[in-house]
Design a protein around this motif. Structure first.
Motif, PDB file in Angstrom:
ATOM      1  N   LYS A 188       6.065  -0.513 -18.784  1.00 17.46           N
ATOM      2  CA  LYS A 188       4.912  -0.889 -18.125  1.00 17.46           C
ATOM      3  C   LYS A 188       5.109  -1.312 -16.710  1.00 17.46           C
ATOM      4  CE  LYS A 188       2.395   0.715 -21.476  1.00 17.46           C
ATOM      5  NZ  LYS A 188       1.617   1.934 -21.333  1.00 17.46           N
ATOM      6  N   GLN A 189       6.126  -2.236 -16.451  1.00 18.55           N
ATOM      7  CA  GLN A 189       6.351  -2.883 -15.122  1.00 18.55           C
ATOM      8  C   GLN A 189       6.716  -1.737 -14.374  1.00 18.55           C
ATOM      9  OE1 GLN A 189       9.406  -5.770 -15.275  1.00 18.55           O
ATOM     10  NE2 GLN A 189       9.052  -6.495 -13.304  1.00 18.55           N
ATOM     11  N   ASN A 190       7.671  -0.763 -14.658  1.00 17.11           N
ATOM     12  CA  ASN A 190       8.073   0.273 -13.972  1.00 17.11           C
ATOM     13  C   ASN A 190       7.069   1.102 -13.513  1.00 17.11           C
ATOM     14  OD1 ASN A 190      10.663  -0.366 -14.247  1.00 17.11           O
ATOM     15  ND2 ASN A 190      11.290   0.970 -15.660  1.00 17.11           N
ATOM     16  N   HIS A 191       5.935   1.440 -14.448  1.00 13.69           N
ATOM     17  CA  HIS A 191       4.835   2.165 -14.114  1.00 13.69           C
ATOM     18  C   HIS A 191       3.919   1.310 -13.082  1.00 13.69           C
ATOM     19  CE1 HIS A 191       5.205   5.702 -16.623  1.00 13.69           C
ATOM     20  NE2 HIS A 191       5.212   4.900 -17.738  1.00 13.69           N
ATOM     21  N   LEU A 192       3.792   0.218 -13.048  1.00 21.20           N
ATOM     22  CA  LEU A 192       3.157  -0.622 -12.148  1.00 21.20           C
ATOM     23  C   LEU A 192       3.793  -0.646 -11.043  1.00 21.20           C
ATOM     24  CD1 LEU A 192       1.830  -3.760 -13.990  1.00 21.20           C
ATOM     25  CD2 LEU A 192       0.529  -1.815 -13.337  1.00 21.20           C
ATOM     26  N   LEU A 193       5.021  -0.560 -10.804  1.00 22.90           N
ATOM     27  CA  LEU A 193       5.829  -0.429  -9.487  1.00 22.90           C
ATOM     28  C   LEU A 193       5.749   0.717  -8.844  1.00 22.90           C
ATOM     29  CD1 LEU A 193       9.020  -2.453 -10.487  1.00 22.90           C
ATOM     30  CD2 LEU A 193       7.393  -3.163  -8.906  1.00 22.90           C
ATOM     31  N   GLN A 194       5.736   1.952  -9.791  1.00 17.07           N
ATOM     32  CA  GLN A 194       5.492   3.076  -9.130  1.00 17.07           C
ATOM     33  C   GLN A 194       4.078   3.370  -8.419  1.00 17.07           C
ATOM     34  OE1 GLN A 194       6.499   6.053 -12.205  1.00 17.07           O
ATOM     35  NE2 GLN A 194       8.725   5.536 -12.268  1.00 17.07           N
ATOM     36  N   MET A 195       3.066   2.602  -9.383  1.00 15.16           N
ATOM     37  CA  MET A 195       1.939   2.755  -8.771  1.00 15.16           C
ATOM     38  C   MET A 195       1.609   2.079  -7.530  1.00 15.16           C
ATOM     39  SD  MET A 195      -1.227   4.164  -9.178  1.00 15.16           S
ATOM     40  CE  MET A 195      -1.272   4.561 -10.871  1.00 15.16           C
ATOM     41  N   GLY A 196       2.430   1.036  -7.465  1.00 19.05           N
ATOM     42  CA  GLY A 196       2.366   0.142  -6.105  1.00 19.05           C
ATOM     43  C   GLY A 196       2.890   1.211  -4.997  1.00 19.05           C
ATOM     44  N   VAL A 197       4.133   1.823  -5.372  1.00 20.10           N
ATOM     45  CA  VAL A 197       4.664   2.602  -4.349  1.00 20.10           C
ATOM     46  C   VAL A 197       3.798   3.768  -3.657  1.00 20.10           C
ATOM     47  CG1 VAL A 197       6.469   4.323  -3.953  1.00 20.10           C
ATOM     48  CG2 VAL A 197       7.084   2.348  -4.849  1.00 20.10           C
ATOM     49  N   MET A 198       2.977   4.272  -4.753  1.00 23.13           N
ATOM     50  CA  MET A 198       2.177   5.223  -4.215  1.00 23.13           C
ATOM     51  C   MET A 198       0.775   4.880  -3.320  1.00 23.13           C
ATOM     52  SD  MET A 198       1.906   7.466  -7.926  1.00 23.13           S
ATOM     53  CE  MET A 198       0.749   8.916  -7.441  1.00 23.13           C
ATOM     54  N   LEU A 199       0.339   3.579  -3.789  1.00 20.10           N
ATOM     55  CA  LEU A 199      -0.558   3.075  -3.130  1.00 20.10           C
ATOM     56  C   LEU A 199      -0.038   2.636  -1.705  1.00 20.10           C
ATOM     57  CD1 LEU A 199      -2.555   1.072  -5.857  1.00 20.10           C
ATOM     58  CD2 LEU A 199      -3.158   3.061  -4.643  1.00 20.10           C
ATOM     59  N   THR A 200       0.931   2.206  -1.833  1.00 23.44           N
ATOM     60  CA  THR A 200       1.682   1.763  -0.391  1.00 23.44           C
ATOM     61  C   THR A 200       1.764   2.853   0.729  1.00 23.44           C
ATOM     62  OG1 THR A 200       2.702  -0.099  -1.372  1.00 23.44           O
ATOM     63  CG2 THR A 200       3.432   0.464   0.855  1.00 23.44           C
ATOM     64  N   THR A 201       2.075   4.061   0.069  1.00 26.62           N
ATOM     65  CA  THR A 201       2.140   5.240   0.701  1.00 26.62           C
ATOM     66  C   THR A 201       1.047   5.582   1.405  1.00 26.62           C
ATOM     67  OG1 THR A 201       4.341   5.905  -0.730  1.00 26.62           O
ATOM     68  CG2 THR A 201       3.320   7.654   0.674  1.00 26.62           C
ATOM     69  N   ALA A 202       0.008   5.832   0.422  1.00 25.99           N
ATOM     70  CA  ALA A 202      -1.221   6.210   0.594  1.00 25.99           C
ATOM     71  C   ALA A 202      -1.889   5.218   1.705  1.00 25.99           C
ATOM     72  CB  ALA A 202      -2.251   6.090  -0.579  1.00 25.99           C
ATOM     73  N   THR A 203      -1.779   4.000   1.538  1.00 29.03           N
ATOM     74  CA  THR A 203      -2.039   3.142   2.632  1.00 29.03           C
ATOM     75  C   THR A 203      -1.581   3.269   4.082  1.00 29.03           C
ATOM     76  OG1 THR A 203      -2.511   1.286   1.219  1.00 29.03           O
ATOM     77  CG2 THR A 203      -2.518   0.543   3.196  1.00 29.03           C
ATOM     78  N   LEU A 204      -0.202   3.694   4.067  1.00 30.91           N
ATOM     79  CA  LEU A 204       0.481   4.006   5.228  1.00 30.91           C
ATOM     80  C   LEU A 204      -0.081   5.242   5.871  1.00 30.91           C
ATOM     81  CD1 LEU A 204       3.180   3.289   7.205  1.00 30.91           C
ATOM     82  CD2 LEU A 204       4.368   5.192   5.673  1.00 30.91           C
ATOM     83  N   VAL A 205      -0.567   6.411   5.134  1.00 33.97           N
ATOM     84  CA  VAL A 205      -0.740   7.608   5.541  1.00 33.97           C
ATOM     85  C   VAL A 205      -2.002   7.207   6.138  1.00 33.97           C
ATOM     86  CG1 VAL A 205      -1.394   9.949   4.881  1.00 33.97           C
ATOM     87  CG2 VAL A 205       0.672   9.040   4.397  1.00 33.97           C
ATOM     88  N   VAL A 206      -3.225   6.715   5.242  1.00 30.67           N
ATOM     89  CA  VAL A 206      -4.482   6.390   5.862  1.00 30.67           C
ATOM     90  C   VAL A 206      -4.402   5.670   7.223  1.00 30.67           C
ATOM     91  CG1 VAL A 206      -6.587   5.268   5.414  1.00 30.67           C
ATOM     92  CG2 VAL A 206      -5.670   6.621   3.643  1.00 30.67           C
ATOM     93  N   SER A 207      -3.587   4.549   7.457  1.00 33.51           N
ATOM     94  CA  SER A 207      -3.392   3.737   8.478  1.00 33.51           C
ATOM     95  C   SER A 207      -3.004   4.742   9.533  1.00 33.51           C
ATOM     96  CB  SER A 207      -2.368   2.688   8.458  1.00 33.51           C
ATOM     97  OG  SER A 207      -2.847   1.920   7.320  1.00 33.51           O
ATOM     98  N   ALA A 208      -2.154   5.691   9.348  1.00 30.22           N
ATOM     99  CA  ALA A 208      -1.903   6.608  10.519  1.00 30.22           C
ATOM    100  C   ALA A 208      -3.167   7.264  10.757  1.00 30.22           C
ATOM    101  CB  ALA A 208      -0.756   7.574  10.098  1.00 30.22           C
ATOM    102  N   PHE A 209      -3.881   7.916   9.881  1.00 28.48           N
ATOM    103  CA  PHE A 209      -5.236   8.514  10.153  1.00 28.48           C
ATOM    104  C   PHE A 209      -6.071   7.592  11.014  1.00 28.48           C
ATOM    105  CE2 PHE A 209      -9.383   9.792   8.688  1.00 28.48           C
ATOM    106  CZ  PHE A 209      -9.581  10.949   9.603  1.00 28.48           C
ATOM    107  N   VAL A 210      -6.121   6.390  10.623  1.00 27.64           N
ATOM    108  CA  VAL A 210      -6.882   5.578  11.289  1.00 27.64           C
ATOM    109  C   VAL A 210      -6.777   5.367  12.585  1.00 27.64           C
ATOM    110  CG1 VAL A 210      -7.935   3.122  11.461  1.00 27.64           C
ATOM    111  CG2 VAL A 210      -7.926   4.315   9.112  1.00 27.64           C
ATOM    112  N   VAL A 211      -5.384   5.185  12.853  1.00 27.34           N
ATOM    113  CA  VAL A 211      -4.934   5.073  14.504  1.00 27.34           C
ATOM    114  C   VAL A 211      -5.260   6.449  15.182  1.00 27.34           C
ATOM    115  CG1 VAL A 211      -2.895   5.218  15.641  1.00 27.34           C
ATOM    116  CG2 VAL A 211      -2.967   3.581  13.860  1.00 27.34           C
ATOM    117  N   VAL A 212      -4.976   7.484  14.744  1.00 27.53           N
ATOM    118  CA  VAL A 212      -5.496   8.729  15.298  1.00 27.53           C
ATOM    119  C   VAL A 212      -7.188   8.876  15.525  1.00 27.53           C
ATOM    120  CG1 VAL A 212      -5.770  11.299  15.062  1.00 27.53           C
ATOM    121  CG2 VAL A 212      -3.580  10.223  14.402  1.00 27.53           C
ATOM    122  N   ALA A 213      -7.849   8.349  14.596  1.00 26.58           N
ATOM    123  CA  ALA A 213      -9.452   8.380  14.739  1.00 26.58           C
ATOM    124  C   ALA A 213      -9.604   7.510  15.677  1.00 26.58           C
ATOM    125  CB  ALA A 213      -9.933   8.071  13.469  1.00 26.58           C
TER     126      ALA A 213
END
Length: 153
Positions: free
Chosen positions: A77-102
């Motif tokens: 369960k801890q591994n799944h939570l860490l993987q979810m954290g990696v996915m959310l952090t990656t999504a945050t990075l990509v959305v932040s890049a889009f916000v910069v462009v916008a």
């Protein structure tokens, strides 16, 4: 008289020795039986204690196995939570890049996109749509790279 006294003395010795011999034999047999009974009782208690010890050992192994199983499940369960954290952090990075462009396109700067003579709103929507599509594409590429590096399952 002397002979009669010797016979009485011999008879009394025979009785004493016979009585002593009998009582000694009876004591030895009695003690031997008491020791056998005690050994039987002790053996019965030993068997019972050994059975209890075996049950406790089995219970201890069962508890240890259960604890190991729970730890494995918690680690999973801890591994799944860490993987979810990696996915959310990656999504945050990509959305932040889009916000910069916008944000860059949202500034009040003079570019051909916002000229009144041209269809500026249509070009702005194409830019936002392209930025969003590019962000989703970057997110998919980042997740695929994480799976390739075995950071995610």
């Amino acid at each position: 008289m002397d002979h009669t006294q010797e016979q009485l003395y011999a008879a009394s010795l025979r009785r004493d020795s016979h009585g002593t011999h009998t009582s000694t034999t009876h004591s030895v047999i009695s003690k031997h039986l008491d020791v056998e009974e005690l050994e039987m009782l002790l053996e019965a208690y030993f068997v019972q204690i050994d059975g209890t010890l075996n049950k406790l050992s089995t219970l201890r192994e069962y508890v240890d196995d259960t604890e190991d199983y729970i730890n494995i499940m918690l680690d999973d369960k801890q591994n799944h939570l860490l993987q979810m954290g990696v996915m959310l952090t990656t999504a945050t990075l990509v959305v932040s890049a889009f916000v910069v462009v916008a944000g860059i396109f949202g500034m009040n700067i003079k570019i051909d996109l916002f000229n009144e003579e041209k269809a500026g709103m249509q070009e702005f929507l194409w830019t936002v749509g392209g930025g969003a599509t590019g962000s989703v594409f970057l997110y998919v590429i980042a997740i695929a790279w994480c799976k390739h590096k075995r950071l995610l399952e």
